[in-house]
Write an enzyme that holds these catalytic residues in place. Sequence first.
Site, short mmCIF file in Angstrom:
data_model
loop_
_atom_site.label_atom_id
_atom_site.label_comp_id
_atom_site.label_asym_id
_atom_site.label_seq_id
_atom_site.Cartn_x
_atom_site.Cartn_y
_atom_site.Cartn_z
N HIS A 74 6.12 -7.95 9.06
CA HIS A 74 4.74 -8.85 8.60
C HIS A 74 4.98 -9.78 7.67
CE1 HIS A 74 4.61 -5.86 5.33
NE2 HIS A 74 4.08 -5.12 5.91
N ALA A 106 4.03 -9.34 1.50
CA ALA A 106 4.93 -8.15 0.69
C ALA A 106 6.34 -8.71 0.57
CB ALA A 106 4.98 -6.85 1.30
N ALA A 111 -4.51 -3.47 2.49
CA ALA A 111 -3.95 -2.27 2.96
C ALA A 111 -3.99 -2.24 4.61
CB ALA A 111 -4.35 -1.02 2.04
N GLY A 112 -3.28 -2.72 4.97
CA GLY A 112 -3.18 -2.85 6.51
C GLY A 112 -4.46 -3.49 7.05
N ASP A 160 -4.98 -11.24 12.20
CA ASP A 160 -6.27 -10.67 12.03
C ASP A 160 -7.46 -11.66 11.41
OD1 ASP A 160 -5.59 -10.57 9.51
OD2 ASP A 160 -6.02 -8.31 9.20
N GLY A 161 -6.79 -12.74 10.99
CA GLY A 161 -7.89 -13.60 10.52
C GLY A 161 -7.93 -13.48 8.92
N ALA A 196 0.71 -1.30 0.05
CA ALA A 196 -0.03 -0.24 -0.06
C ALA A 196 0.86 1.20 -0.02
CB ALA A 196 -0.95 -0.13 1.25
N ARG A 219 12.19 -24.96 -3.20
CA ARG A 219 13.32 -24.65 -3.74
C ARG A 219 14.04 -23.01 -3.57
NH1 ARG A 219 11.52 -27.62 -8.15
NH2 ARG A 219 12.11 -29.95 -7.85
N ASP A 229 -0.80 -3.84 12.46
CA ASP A 229 -0.65 -3.30 11.27
C ASP A 229 -1.96 -2.60 10.96
OD1 ASP A 229 0.53 -2.30 8.78
OD2 ASP A 229 0.11 -4.00 7.66
#
Length: 367
Positions: free
Chosen positions: A210, A214, A302-303, A242-243, A135, A221, A268
């Site tokens: 996190h 990302a 995004a977060g 957060d699931g 984001a 391999r 986050d």
Amino acid sequence: MIIRNGEVFQEDGTFCVKDVYIENNKIVEDESLVTDKTVVDASGLKVIPGLVDVHSHGAAGFDFCDADVEGLKKILEYEKKSGVTSYCPTSMTLPLEQLKEIFATIKEVGDFKEGAHVRGINMEGPFLASSKKGAHVEGYIKKPMAEFFRELNEESGNMVKLVTLAPDAEGAMEFIDEVHDEVCISLGHTAADYETSKEAMKRGAHHVTHLFNAMKPFAHRDPGLIGAARDDESCMVELICDGIHIHPSVVRATFEMFGPERVVLVSDSMRATGMANGTYELGGQEVTVKDRKATLKSGTIAGSATDLYGCMCKAVEFGIPLAEAIFAATRNPAKSIGIYNETGSITPGKDADILLVTDDLELKQVL
């Protein structure tokens, strides 16, 4: 103050029915040291440390990057009510002058007793890889530069505790060599392979931003950053539980792979946390939030819209033992930014940041 008859969480992960003594906002050894004899009856409740969130952008309609002192206070108030007593507001990838204005707000907040303690700043960007920007705005991404970091750190009163760095970025290794003794370097927002990541860790980067998000996946391999972090016994890894960001099976696998001392639960969270479904802003981009899932127009997550207490409860729901989940939201993040001597456990000499919760983790009181 005296907290009586609660099941107190111990540093070894067990619970023991005992009293907790508090004097001048510190935990003390025994009752003889307490002048305020106010009693809090914790019978039938668990007594656990206040949570430590080292990666959160905002909540309650506000964002750290608003550069708004009153808005930051609203975030801190929300966090405290939600069981987070130690907090690192987290920046996005933005121009230097804008970041300087944002970081300066930390000094103005000061010792704000109505909210969570500000323990430092998490500088997530701008030293990221464009291919894994998430984001963050690509146009503001910069080559890692020690002076850029130091200028911002000075502006904040030397409060920067974490800096996210893509180890595959030009100049990343030199950056690690120069500043790894000044700040915790967290590897993330990167397409780095195993060898590059391992080299960065060898040079002094022992934290991951996190985990799984990302970055390249953990392939058989090509294990990438995740594999390198697993092999570096000094490396701690953030996990957004957060699931939504991470499947429950992967959450369980991560705790098994890294052990109870190396997983750092983070929220986050962004400004939509604690708010209704709708359209919000993060790092200059429009974010749509529906049922706690926050996404850009492209569909990129995004977060999160979940606070750390909710993430800890999710971890338990997913099968993580209670003690491990508590450690991952208290002791581990405190150790990761070097404040475990101040908070993160219910130990004489530390700050009296304490939560009273039921057996099913309903939050009853924040002290």
